[in-house]
Scaffold this motif. Structure first.
Motif, PDB file in Angstrom:
ATOM      1  N   ALA B  17       0.852  -1.196   0.000  1.00  0.00           N
ATOM      2  CA  ALA B  17       0.000   0.000   0.000  1.00  0.00           C
ATOM      3  C   ALA B  17       0.882   1.238   0.000  1.00  0.00           C
ATOM      4  CB  ALA B  17      -0.896   0.001   1.233  1.00  0.00           C
ATOM      5  N   SER B  18       0.537   2.248  -0.807  1.00  0.00           N
ATOM      6  CA  SER B  18       1.343   3.471  -0.890  1.00  0.00           C
ATOM      7  C   SER B  18       0.455   4.706  -0.810  1.00  0.00           C
ATOM      8  CB  SER B  18       2.118   3.518  -2.216  1.00  0.00           C
ATOM      9  OG  SER B  18       2.910   2.361  -2.398  1.00  0.00           O
ATOM     10  N   ALA B  19       0.933   5.747  -0.149  1.00  0.00           N
ATOM     11  CA  ALA B  19       0.222   7.029  -0.107  1.00  0.00           C
ATOM     12  C   ALA B  19       1.253   8.132   0.099  1.00  0.00           C
ATOM     13  CB  ALA B  19      -0.801   7.050   1.025  1.00  0.00           C
ATOM     14  N   ARG B  20       0.828   9.361  -0.175  1.00  0.00           N
ATOM     15  CA  ARG B  20       1.722  10.511   0.008  1.00  0.00           C
ATOM     16  C   ARG B  20       1.216  11.349   1.179  1.00  0.00           C
ATOM     17  NH1 ARG B  20       1.359  12.408  -4.845  1.00  0.00           N
ATOM     18  NH2 ARG B  20      -0.089  14.052  -4.263  1.00  0.00           N
ATOM     19  N   LEU B  21       2.111  11.612   2.130  1.00  0.00           N
ATOM     20  CA  LEU B  21       1.797  12.477   3.270  1.00  0.00           C
ATOM     21  C   LEU B  21       2.480  13.820   3.041  1.00  0.00           C
ATOM     22  CD1 LEU B  21       0.694  12.826   6.215  1.00  0.00           C
ATOM     23  CD2 LEU B  21       2.918  11.972   6.998  1.00  0.00           C
ATOM     24  N   GLY B  27       9.392  25.724   9.903  1.00  0.00           N
ATOM     25  CA  GLY B  27      10.785  26.179   9.910  1.00  0.00           C
ATOM     26  C   GLY B  27      11.622  25.189  10.687  1.00  0.00           C
ATOM     27  N   ALA B  28      12.918  25.510  10.864  1.00  0.00           N
ATOM     28  CA  ALA B  28      13.863  24.558  11.466  1.00  0.00           C
ATOM     29  C   ALA B  28      13.336  23.932  12.750  1.00  0.00           C
ATOM     30  CB  ALA B  28      15.197  25.261  11.732  1.00  0.00           C
ATOM     31  N   GLY B  29      13.431  22.603  12.836  1.00  0.00           N
ATOM     32  CA  GLY B  29      12.985  21.894  14.040  1.00  0.00           C
ATOM     33  C   GLY B  29      12.278  20.608  13.693  1.00  0.00           C
ATOM     34  N   PHE B  30      11.730  19.954  14.722  1.00  0.00           N
ATOM     35  CA  PHE B  30      11.146  18.622  14.593  1.00  0.00           C
ATOM     36  C   PHE B  30       9.618  18.694  14.593  1.00  0.00           C
ATOM     37  CE2 PHE B  30      14.781  15.695  15.445  1.00  0.00           C
ATOM     38  CZ  PHE B  30      15.749  16.659  15.651  1.00  0.00           C
ATOM     39  N   THR B  31       8.984  18.072  13.607  1.00  0.00           N
ATOM     40  CA  THR B  31       7.520  17.988  13.541  1.00  0.00           C
ATOM     41  C   THR B  31       7.127  16.516  13.667  1.00  0.00           C
ATOM     42  OG1 THR B  31       7.451  19.878  12.036  1.00  0.00           O
ATOM     43  CG2 THR B  31       5.493  18.466  12.107  1.00  0.00           C
ATOM     44  N   GLU B  32       6.363  16.180  14.713  1.00  0.00           N
ATOM     45  CA  GLU B  32       5.999  14.774  14.896  1.00  0.00           C
ATOM     46  C   GLU B  32       4.900  14.355  13.919  1.00  0.00           C
ATOM     47  OE1 GLU B  32       5.179  13.401  18.886  1.00  0.00           O
ATOM     48  OE2 GLU B  32       5.255  11.323  18.200  1.00  0.00           O
ATOM     49  N   VAL B  33       5.082  13.196  13.296  1.00  0.00           N
ATOM     50  CA  VAL B  33       4.081  12.684  12.353  1.00  0.00           C
ATOM     51  C   VAL B  33       3.625  11.263  12.711  1.00  0.00           C
ATOM     52  CG1 VAL B  33       4.781  14.142  10.399  1.00  0.00           C
ATOM     53  CG2 VAL B  33       5.888  11.912  10.738  1.00  0.00           C
ATOM     54  N   THR B  34       3.920  10.830  13.935  1.00  0.00           N
ATOM     55  CA  THR B  34       3.559   9.460  14.343  1.00  0.00           C
ATOM     56  C   THR B  34       2.071   9.193  14.135  1.00  0.00           C
ATOM     57  OG1 THR B  34       5.224   9.711  16.081  1.00  0.00           O
ATOM     58  CG2 THR B  34       3.806   7.749  16.188  1.00  0.00           C
ATOM     59  N   ALA B  38       0.330   6.425  11.747  1.00  0.00           N
ATOM     60  CA  ALA B  38      -0.592   5.430  12.323  1.00  0.00           C
ATOM     61  C   ALA B  38      -1.932   5.455  11.581  1.00  0.00           C
ATOM     62  CB  ALA B  38      -0.801   5.717  13.808  1.00  0.00           C
ATOM     63  N   ARG B  39      -2.353   6.648  11.162  1.00  0.00           N
ATOM     64  CA  ARG B  39      -3.614   6.754  10.413  1.00  0.00           C
ATOM     65  C   ARG B  39      -3.494   6.045   9.063  1.00  0.00           C
ATOM     66  NH1 ARG B  39      -5.474  12.142   7.590  1.00  0.00           N
ATOM     67  NH2 ARG B  39      -6.944  11.121   6.181  1.00  0.00           N
ATOM     68  N   PHE B  40      -2.335   6.180   8.417  1.00  0.00           N
ATOM     69  CA  PHE B  40      -2.092   5.472   7.147  1.00  0.00           C
ATOM     70  C   PHE B  40      -2.190   3.960   7.358  1.00  0.00           C
ATOM     71  CE2 PHE B  40       1.282   3.209   4.730  1.00  0.00           C
ATOM     72  CZ  PHE B  40       0.705   3.254   3.464  1.00  0.00           C
ATOM     73  N   ILE B  41      -1.556   3.476   8.416  1.00  0.00           N
ATOM     74  CA  ILE B  41      -1.581   2.044   8.739  1.00  0.00           C
ATOM     75  C   ILE B  41      -3.021   1.559   8.948  1.00  0.00           C
ATOM     76  CG2 ILE B  41      -0.989   0.435  10.648  1.00  0.00           C
ATOM     77  CD1 ILE B  41       1.240   0.946   8.614  1.00  0.00           C
ATOM     78  N   ALA B  42      -3.805   2.374   9.640  1.00  0.00           N
ATOM     79  CA  ALA B  42      -5.205   2.006   9.904  1.00  0.00           C
ATOM     80  C   ALA B  42      -6.019   2.017   8.610  1.00  0.00           C
ATOM     81  CB  ALA B  42      -5.818   2.975  10.921  1.00  0.00           C
ATOM     82  N   GLU B  43      -5.859   3.068   7.802  1.00  0.00           N
ATOM     83  CA  GLU B  43      -6.650   3.201   6.564  1.00  0.00           C
ATOM     84  C   GLU B  43      -6.251   2.164   5.517  1.00  0.00           C
ATOM     85  OE1 GLU B  43      -6.960   7.183   5.047  1.00  0.00           O
ATOM     86  OE2 GLU B  43      -7.818   7.946   6.925  1.00  0.00           O
ATOM     87  N   ALA B  44      -4.983   1.734   5.551  1.00  0.00           N
ATOM     88  CA  ALA B  44      -4.529   0.697   4.602  1.00  0.00           C
ATOM     89  C   ALA B  44      -4.967  -0.694   5.071  1.00  0.00           C
ATOM     90  CB  ALA B  44      -3.008   0.751   4.464  1.00  0.00           C
ATOM     91  N   ARG B  45      -5.569  -0.761   6.262  1.00  0.00           N
ATOM     92  CA  ARG B  45      -5.977  -2.036   6.891  1.00  0.00           C
ATOM     93  C   ARG B  45      -4.780  -2.981   7.035  1.00  0.00           C
ATOM     94  NH1 ARG B  45     -10.725  -4.662   4.086  1.00  0.00           N
ATOM     95  NH2 ARG B  45     -10.716  -5.848   6.023  1.00  0.00           N
ATOM     96  N   ALA B  46      -3.602  -2.382   7.348  1.00  0.00           N
ATOM     97  CA  ALA B  46      -2.379  -3.161   7.536  1.00  0.00           C
ATOM     98  C   ALA B  46      -2.483  -4.041   8.767  1.00  0.00           C
ATOM     99  CB  ALA B  46      -1.186  -2.212   7.687  1.00  0.00           C
ATOM    100  N   GLY B 129       9.053   8.328  18.749  1.00  0.00           N
ATOM    101  CA  GLY B 129       8.117   9.019  17.864  1.00  0.00           C
ATOM    102  C   GLY B 129       8.780   9.198  16.513  1.00  0.00           C
ATOM    103  N   ILE B 130       7.961   9.377  15.452  1.00  0.00           N
ATOM    104  CA  ILE B 130       8.487   9.600  14.106  1.00  0.00           C
ATOM    105  C   ILE B 130       8.431  11.097  13.808  1.00  0.00           C
ATOM    106  CG2 ILE B 130       8.273   8.986  11.655  1.00  0.00           C
ATOM    107  CD1 ILE B 130       6.609   6.531  12.559  1.00  0.00           C
ATOM    108  N   TYR B 131       9.533  11.663  13.389  1.00  0.00           N
ATOM    109  CA  TYR B 131       9.622  13.106  13.180  1.00  0.00           C
ATOM    110  C   TYR B 131      10.117  13.471  11.780  1.00  0.00           C
ATOM    111  CZ  TYR B 131       9.073  13.471  18.204  1.00  0.00           C
ATOM    112  OH  TYR B 131       8.562  13.381  19.471  1.00  0.00           O
TER     113      TYR B 131
END
Lengths: 153, 153, 153
Positions: B17-21, B27-34, B38-46, B129-131
């Motif tokens: 399954a593939s999707a684009r986020l 600006g400079a720094g960390f943005t959490e996307v965990t 997780a929403r992609f995993i749920a929607e892909a029914r992984a 967490g994924i950043y």
């Protein structure tokens, strides 16, 4: 540049195999796990495909490095100490002076890796070994998820 | 070293399954996307398999790091600034003083990662967490390709 | 943060294709192999899935970086020289002053990477190229294992 591509071997993916490898590190330094990963590949009856490893921590990492002279690992650890010194004046210091350097070293070396599996064996180079890098001073129990995607023997 | 391997769980791979986020960084720094991953995993029914993430840029990267104390991310950014300072006399400076350091930081931290998926959930450690790490000074729109290989719920 | 997720495309995995790419480097520096990897994708008749690359060495690495201005690669090499200088007093020096720095640079930049494949093409960003980074001073022959997991055209 001269480059050459070998013939392509194609197989049908049959399994995704997963297991958890628990490793007791002895404190800061490199612990080789190549043999344990090879055992997973053998027990999963893996033939052709990809081995993936993921360490579930933020102060220990996974690295593929030289498996011959132990001095190399000593120097690698020294290099990481220089890149992330304990006395750099970190804001986050509540977990001890070795904690924030451990996070930096983990970020630089990574928590995941893959190795091709060909004819049932890890396709590592002659001098490559798989290592858990403990970045905290004290011994820790570390959890690694091993997975194989590919065909079965 | 003490190491132990859990029993192996094997399933048949059913989907890729593939999707684009798309993520707007501040600006400079960390943005959490965990949560987004997780929403992609749920929607892909992984169900069981591997999540792969790849960022399509050379001045932003993907990192798995500590998700508890925000001071850790501050220190990680400081560490990267020390390893790739803006005033190091870079040859490539036509895109501004933050551009070449951003390339170096991206090279050191990487544009791809994987996380095991077990029983329909990301098998991250408790503190992981994924950043998305933005290495340019200004806000940017960043594209990440998310993929899952494995079985379906 | 603003984030948006595209619709998910799911296909059935049909093949794991593997080949060996041999590259003759010209000594320390970056050698682009994007075209060779694209050729592997084309010859494997890859459609949707994941490309994995793994270099079987401990003093050369694989990096995805800026493919436009060659000055960027010059600066990346300079950055690595600063992070792992030849005169740092390494314990392991029997293989020459460029050997231990090469191991450190390999550890920091990594021996494996993945790129999504969408509709038969590498889903690289506009400015991304795939490079073999030679960290030894002299020319070397380097072996890379290329693999594709996914559907077939």
């Amino acid at each position: 540049m001269t480059a050459s591509l070998s013939p392509i071997v194609s197989i049908a993916p049959e399994i995704v195999a997963s297991a958890r490898l628990t490793v007791e590190t002895a404190g800061a330094g490199f612990t080789e796990v190549t043999r344990e990963v090879a055992r997973f590949i053998a027990e999963a009856r893996a033939k052709d495909g990809v081995l993936l490893a993921f360490i579930r921590h933020t102060s220990a990492s996974l690295v593929i490095q030289e498996n011959a002279d132990p001095d190399v690992r000593t120097d690698l650890a020294t290099a990481l100490d220089r890149l992330a010194p304990a006395d750099a004046g970190w804001v986050h210091d509540v977990e001890g002076p070795d904690d924030m350097p451990a996070h930096v070293k983990t970020m630089l070396t990574g928590v995941g890796l893959h190795v091709p599996v060909i004819e049932g064996a890890l396709a590592l180079g002659t001098w490559q070994g798989i290592y858990v890098c403990e970045h905290r001073a004290k011994a820790h129990r570390r959890e690694i998820v091993l997975q194989f995607i590919g065909s079965r023997r």
